[in-house]
Design a protein around this motif. Structure first.
Motif, PDB file in Angstrom:
ATOM      1  N   TYR A 116      -2.919  -5.464  -1.339  1.00 48.31           N
ATOM      2  CA  TYR A 116      -3.375  -6.446  -0.355  1.00 48.31           C
ATOM      3  C   TYR A 116      -2.482  -7.679  -0.303  1.00 48.31           C
ATOM      4  O   TYR A 116      -1.955  -8.043   0.753  1.00 48.31           O
ATOM      5  N   ALA A 142       1.327  -6.996   0.628  1.00 51.20           N
ATOM      6  CA  ALA A 142       1.469  -6.633   2.042  1.00 51.20           C
ATOM      7  C   ALA A 142       1.219  -7.840   2.936  1.00 51.20           C
ATOM      8  O   ALA A 142       1.927  -8.052   3.936  1.00 51.20           O
ATOM      9  N   ARG A 143       0.232  -8.648   2.576  1.00 51.41           N
ATOM     10  CA  ARG A 143      -0.113  -9.807   3.403  1.00 51.41           C
ATOM     11  C   ARG A 143       1.011 -10.829   3.435  1.00 51.41           C
ATOM     12  O   ARG A 143       1.440 -11.273   4.511  1.00 51.41           O
ATOM     13  N   THR A 146       4.312  -9.395   5.097  1.00 50.17           N
ATOM     14  CA  THR A 146       4.175  -9.319   6.554  1.00 50.17           C
ATOM     15  C   THR A 146       4.202 -10.702   7.173  1.00 50.17           C
ATOM     16  O   THR A 146       4.829 -10.919   8.228  1.00 50.17           O
ATOM     17  N   ALA A 153      -1.024 -10.647   9.614  1.00 52.13           N
ATOM     18  CA  ALA A 153      -0.716 -10.309   8.225  1.00 52.13           C
ATOM     19  C   ALA A 153      -1.983  -9.994   7.444  1.00 52.13           C
ATOM     20  O   ALA A 153      -2.004  -9.100   6.590  1.00 52.13           O
ATOM     21  N   VAL A 175      -2.959  -6.378   8.195  1.00 58.46           N
ATOM     22  CA  VAL A 175      -2.119  -5.422   7.466  1.00 58.46           C
ATOM     23  C   VAL A 175      -2.529  -5.375   5.992  1.00 58.46           C
ATOM     24  O   VAL A 175      -2.690  -4.299   5.400  1.00 58.46           O
ATOM     25  N   CYS A 226      -4.096  -2.141   3.818  1.00 62.90           N
ATOM     26  CA  CYS A 226      -3.407  -1.652   2.620  1.00 62.90           C
ATOM     27  C   CYS A 226      -4.265  -1.794   1.363  1.00 62.90           C
ATOM     28  O   CYS A 226      -4.182  -0.971   0.451  1.00 62.90           O
ATOM     29  N   VAL A 245     -11.035  -5.663   6.779  1.00 63.73           N
ATOM     30  CA  VAL A 245      -9.933  -6.164   7.613  1.00 63.73           C
ATOM     31  C   VAL A 245     -10.363  -7.417   8.370  1.00 63.73           C
ATOM     32  O   VAL A 245      -9.590  -8.380   8.485  1.00 63.73           O
TER      33      VAL A 245
END
Length: 277
Positions: free
Chosen positions: A56, A59-60, A63, A89, A92, A96, A148
Motif C-alpha cells: 500500500y 505503491a501510494r 504513484t 495515488a 492505486v 495493491c 480504496v
C-alpha cells in the motif's frame, strides 16, 4: 520501524471496529488483550502490517511522485493537481494493499474470537494462501471498494486540509514558515483525515473480517446495516486509537515532505524549470 510503535494502536482500532453493539470501550479491550495474551497480543498481525506497508504505502508514494511529475506538463504544479495526484495515488495504493489488509484485519481480530472460530494464520503469507484456497482470488479483494474509497479520501483529505490549515495558521500572525507551522497543520490534518475516513474504515474492517457467509453485499448496504443496527456512532468506533496512531504518522509525513520540498523538489524544479504553486 514505525509499525513497531503504531501496530498496537491499529490492533485496538480493529478490535473496537469489529465489536457489534454498545459497550466494548477502549480500556476493557486493552485489559482483555493483556490478560489473555500479554504484551505479545498487541502485536498480532505484525507480519501482515509490514506486508501492507510494502504494498500500500510503496505503491501510494511511488504513484504520487510520478503523477506529480506528469501533471507538471505545462511547467506548473498547482495545488489542485497535487490533490488529484494524491487521490489517484490513494486508489492505486488501496488496490495493491487490499490482500495484505484483509490478512492484517483477520490476524488482529483473531484473538477476540472463540477458539473454535479463529483462523490461526501462521503469518501474512500463510493467510494469503489460505484465503486464496478457501475463498478464491476474489476473497483476496474482499472489501476492496471501501478500502480504496478510504485510501482515496485519506490521501486527498490529508493533502487538502494540510495546505488549508497552513494558510489559515499563517494568517493568525503566530506562525512563520517553520517546524511549528508544519507540526500544527499536520496535527489538524490528521484529525480531519481520521474523522472523514472513519466510516469507510469501519466498513472496510467489518467486510474484510467477515467470512464467506458475509452479511454485507456492498459498501452502501454494509454502512446502512451498521447504522440501522448500531446507530451512527458505530461508524466512529476505534476513532481514538486511530487518531492516536494517525497524528504522529501525519506529523512525521508532512514534516519530511516539507524538507523534501526544500531539498529535492527545489533542485528538481530548478533543473526542469517547473514552477511550484
Amino acid at each position: 520501524m514505525p509499525n513497531f510503535f503504531t501496530h498496537p494502536l491499529d490492533l485496538l482500532k480493529v478490535r473496537l471496529q469489529t465489536t457489534h453493539g454498545a459497550g466494548g470501550g477502549l480500556a476493557p479491550v486493552v485489559r482483555a488483550i493483556f490478560a489473555q495474551q500479554g504484551v505479545r497480543g498487541f502485536y498480532n498481525g505484525i507480519s501482515a502490517a509490514v506486508l501492507r506497508q510494502l504494498t500500500y504505502s510503496m505503491a501510494r508514494f511511488a504513484t504520487y511522485e510520478e503523477l506529480k511529475k506528469q501533471l507538471a506538463f505545462d511547467g506548473a504544479l498547482p495545488f489542485y493537481r497535487m490533490a488529484l495526484a494524491g487521490i489517484a495515488a490513494g486508489a492505486v495504493g488501496g488496490i495493491c494493499g487490499t490482500p495484505a489488509d484483509i490478512v492484517l484485519v483477520r490476524l488482529q481480530n483473531d484473538g477476540a474470537l472463540p477458539a473454535a472460530q479463529r483462523r490461526n494464520y501462521a503469518n501474512a503469507f500463510d493467510g494469503l494462501l489460505r484465503i486464496g484456497r478457501a475463498e478464491g482470488p476474489r476473497g483476496l479483494f474482499k472489501g476492496a471498494v471501501p478500502n480504496v474509497s478510504r485510501a482515496m479520501l485519506m490521501t486527498g483529505s490529508q493533502l487538502c486540509s494540510y495546505d488549508g490549515f497552513k494558510q489559515l495558521l499563517q494568517t493568525t500572525g503566530w506562525f512563520g514558515d517553520g517546524l511549528g507551522l508544519h507540526f500544527s497543520a499536520s496535527l489538524l490534518s490528521g484529525f480531519v483525515a481520521t474523522t472523514i475516513t472513519s466510516p469507510f474504515d469501519v466498513v472496510k474492517t467489518r467486510v474484510m473480517n467477515a467470512g464467506p457467509q458475509s452479511p454485507y453485499r456492498n459498501m452502501a448496504q454494509a454502512m446502512a446495516l451498521i447504522v440501522r443496527e448500531e446507530g451512527v456512532r458505530a461508524l466512529y468506533k476505534g476513532w481514538l486509537p486511530s487518531f492516536t496512531r494517525m497524528a504522529p504518522q501525519t506529523i512525521l509525513t508532512f514534516i519530511f515532505l516539507e524538507q523534501f520540498r526544500n531539498v529535492y523538489w527545489s533542485s528538481y524544479a530548478t533543473r526542469n524549470r517547473v514552477r511550484y504553486d
